[in-house]
Design a protein around this motif. Structure first.
Motif, PDB file in Angstrom:
ATOM      1  N   UNK A 184      75.886 -46.367  53.317  1.00 25.54           N
ATOM      2  CA  UNK A 184      75.710 -47.741  52.846  1.00 25.54           C
ATOM      3  C   UNK A 184      74.215 -48.050  52.718  1.00 25.54           C
ATOM      4  N   UNK A 185      73.822 -48.483  51.532  1.00 25.56           N
ATOM      5  CA  UNK A 185      72.421 -48.803  51.294  1.00 25.56           C
ATOM      6  C   UNK A 185      71.539 -47.575  51.128  1.00 25.56           C
ATOM      7  N   UNK A 186      72.158 -46.394  51.001  1.00 26.29           N
ATOM      8  CA  UNK A 186      71.393 -45.146  50.859  1.00 26.29           C
ATOM      9  C   UNK A 186      71.943 -44.328  49.691  1.00 26.29           C
ATOM     10  N   UNK A 187      71.920 -44.916  48.512  1.00 29.13           N
ATOM     11  CA  UNK A 187      72.485 -44.261  47.328  1.00 29.13           C
ATOM     12  C   UNK A 187      71.773 -42.956  47.002  1.00 29.13           C
ATOM     13  N   UNK A 188      70.463 -42.917  47.195  1.00 24.28           N
ATOM     14  CA  UNK A 188      69.705 -41.701  46.912  1.00 24.28           C
ATOM     15  C   UNK A 188      70.146 -40.569  47.846  1.00 24.28           C
ATOM     16  N   UNK A 189      70.384 -40.882  49.112  1.00 20.64           N
ATOM     17  CA  UNK A 189      70.845 -39.860  50.063  1.00 20.64           C
ATOM     18  C   UNK A 189      72.240 -39.355  49.694  1.00 20.64           C
ATOM     19  N   UNK A 190      73.089 -40.254  49.200  1.00 20.99           N
ATOM     20  CA  UNK A 190      74.431 -39.850  48.793  1.00 20.99           C
ATOM     21  C   UNK A 190      74.365 -38.905  47.589  1.00 20.99           C
ATOM     22  N   UNK A 191      73.531 -39.249  46.615  1.00 22.46           N
ATOM     23  CA  UNK A 191      73.361 -38.367  45.456  1.00 22.46           C
ATOM     24  C   UNK A 191      72.799 -37.013  45.898  1.00 22.46           C
ATOM     25  N   UNK A 192      71.851 -37.025  46.829  1.00 19.67           N
ATOM     26  CA  UNK A 192      71.262 -35.783  47.317  1.00 19.67           C
ATOM     27  C   UNK A 192      72.313 -34.914  48.007  1.00 19.67           C
ATOM     28  N   UNK A 193      73.238 -35.545  48.761  1.00 20.63           N
ATOM     29  CA  UNK A 193      74.312 -34.778  49.382  1.00 20.63           C
ATOM     30  C   UNK A 193      75.174 -34.110  48.308  1.00 20.63           C
ATOM     31  N   UNK A 194      75.524 -34.857  47.256  1.00 19.85           N
ATOM     32  CA  UNK A 194      76.350 -34.288  46.186  1.00 19.85           C
ATOM     33  C   UNK A 194      75.612 -33.167  45.455  1.00 19.85           C
ATOM     34  N   UNK A 195      74.317 -33.348  45.210  1.00 21.14           N
ATOM     35  CA  UNK A 195      73.536 -32.299  44.549  1.00 21.14           C
ATOM     36  C   UNK A 195      73.429 -31.049  45.428  1.00 21.14           C
ATOM     37  N   UNK A 196      73.186 -31.254  46.716  1.00 23.59           N
ATOM     38  CA  UNK A 196      73.118 -30.125  47.642  1.00 23.59           C
ATOM     39  C   UNK A 196      74.452 -29.376  47.667  1.00 23.59           C
ATOM     40  N   UNK A 197      75.546 -30.116  47.807  1.00 22.24           N
ATOM     41  CA  UNK A 197      76.864 -29.497  47.854  1.00 22.24           C
ATOM     42  C   UNK A 197      77.207 -28.782  46.560  1.00 22.24           C
ATOM     43  N   UNK A 198      76.946 -29.430  45.422  1.00 24.28           N
ATOM     44  CA  UNK A 198      77.236 -28.802  44.133  1.00 24.28           C
ATOM     45  C   UNK A 198      76.428 -27.538  43.911  1.00 24.28           C
ATOM     46  N   UNK A 199      75.155 -27.575  44.299  1.00 27.89           N
ATOM     47  CA  UNK A 199      74.299 -26.386  44.135  1.00 27.89           C
ATOM     48  C   UNK A 199      74.759 -25.252  45.037  1.00 27.89           C
ATOM     49  N   UNK A 200      75.049 -25.559  46.296  1.00 31.70           N
ATOM     50  CA  UNK A 200      75.502 -24.530  47.231  1.00 31.70           C
ATOM     51  C   UNK A 200      76.829 -23.921  46.781  1.00 31.70           C
ATOM     52  N   UNK A 206      65.801 -33.780  53.880  1.00 28.23           N
ATOM     53  CA  UNK A 206      65.303 -35.113  53.550  1.00 28.23           C
ATOM     54  C   UNK A 206      65.342 -35.295  52.036  1.00 28.23           C
ATOM     55  N   UNK A 207      65.821 -36.445  51.606  1.00 22.13           N
ATOM     56  CA  UNK A 207      65.949 -36.722  50.174  1.00 22.13           C
ATOM     57  C   UNK A 207      64.578 -36.704  49.520  1.00 22.13           C
ATOM     58  N   UNK A 208      64.410 -35.933  48.448  1.00 23.74           N
ATOM     59  CA  UNK A 208      63.110 -35.866  47.773  1.00 23.74           C
ATOM     60  C   UNK A 208      62.712 -37.226  47.196  1.00 23.74           C
ATOM     61  N   UNK A 209      61.414 -37.450  47.124  1.00 25.00           N
ATOM     62  CA  UNK A 209      60.915 -38.749  46.661  1.00 25.00           C
ATOM     63  C   UNK A 209      61.267 -39.028  45.204  1.00 25.00           C
ATOM     64  N   UNK A 210      61.376 -37.973  44.368  1.00 25.77           N
ATOM     65  CA  UNK A 210      61.706 -38.235  42.965  1.00 25.77           C
ATOM     66  C   UNK A 210      63.148 -38.740  42.816  1.00 25.77           C
ATOM     67  N   UNK A 211      64.041 -38.393  43.750  1.00 21.71           N
ATOM     68  CA  UNK A 211      65.399 -38.944  43.717  1.00 21.71           C
ATOM     69  C   UNK A 211      65.395 -40.355  44.293  1.00 21.71           C
ATOM     70  N   UNK A 212      64.655 -40.553  45.361  1.00 19.31           N
ATOM     71  CA  UNK A 212      64.561 -41.882  45.951  1.00 19.31           C
ATOM     72  C   UNK A 212      63.957 -42.876  44.967  1.00 19.31           C
TER      73      UNK A 212
END
Length: 196
Positions: A17-33, A125-131
């Motif tokens: 909640x309130x951390x959309x960038x972190x959620x996207x980063x989780x999906x990107x990490x999971x999809x890449x792995x 840690x979520x990269x700054x360009x995603x944040x």
């Protein structure tokens, strides 16, 4: 599809909640792995694996939630991926897809939740360009919290309105003898002590 919507929504509204960038980063990490691991296990469609990854992360972050499988037996949330895996194997499906998602989920959970507690470093840690792609998220307050804040604001306003009356009564009582000052103070605030 049901699990994807249910647990994706639950994660997004709960621990992200309130951390959309972190959620996207989780999906990107999971999809890449998952994409990197898929050729080694001959899996072409990774949607189910990504869903299992989110179910795994949700279960680990909600350790004390009790669940029931078809009303037959109860278990806690961290066992949900294993119960679903056993059920899909009983139906004749290959466990590779589900296990791949659980591996990705465990990798994310370990690197995001466990490893930082052990070492103080956060490798995911979520990269700054995603944040930077997301505005600063203001968490949406639940209705009960909004009512509480409104109540506190009204109480402060009411207190500020009564403060000048109490000060005037105190000034009037200061010129009277001690016996006369006490009833004036009781009329203003009762038996409660006043802050000066």
């Amino acid at each position: 599809m049901f699990f994807l919507v249910k647990y994706c929504k639950s994660l997004e509204e709960g621990s992200f909640r309130g951390r959309s960038a972190d959620f996207l980063w989780m999906l990107l990490f999971g999809g890449t792995l998952l994409t990197l691991l898929a050729p080694f296990v001959q899996i072409e469609f990774l949607g189910s694996s990504l869903t299992f990854m989110m179910v795994y992360v949700w279960g680990r972050r909600h350790q004390y939630v009790n669940l029931s499988f078809l009303g037959i037996f109860n278990f806690t949330a961290p066992y949900l991926p294993w119960v679903l895996l056993a059920f899909s194997v009983m139906l004749g499906s290959s466990p590779k897809v589900d296990l791949l998602g659980m591996v990705a989920g465990h990798a994310y959970y370990f690197l995001e939740d466990v490893y930082p507690r052990m070492t103080g470093r956060r490798p995911l840690k979520t990269p700054s360009f995603i944040t930077a792609m997301f505005p600063v998220d203001e968490p949406i307050r639940p209705a009960a919290e909004n009512v509480l804040h409104q109540f506190v604001a009204e109480e402060q306003q009411r207190h500020e309105q009564h403060q000048p009356a109490a000060e005037q009564a105190g000034e009037a009582a200061a010129g009277q003898p001690a016996e006369a000052a006490q009833p004036a103070a009781e009329a203003v605030g009762g038996d409660r002590p006043h802050d000066e």
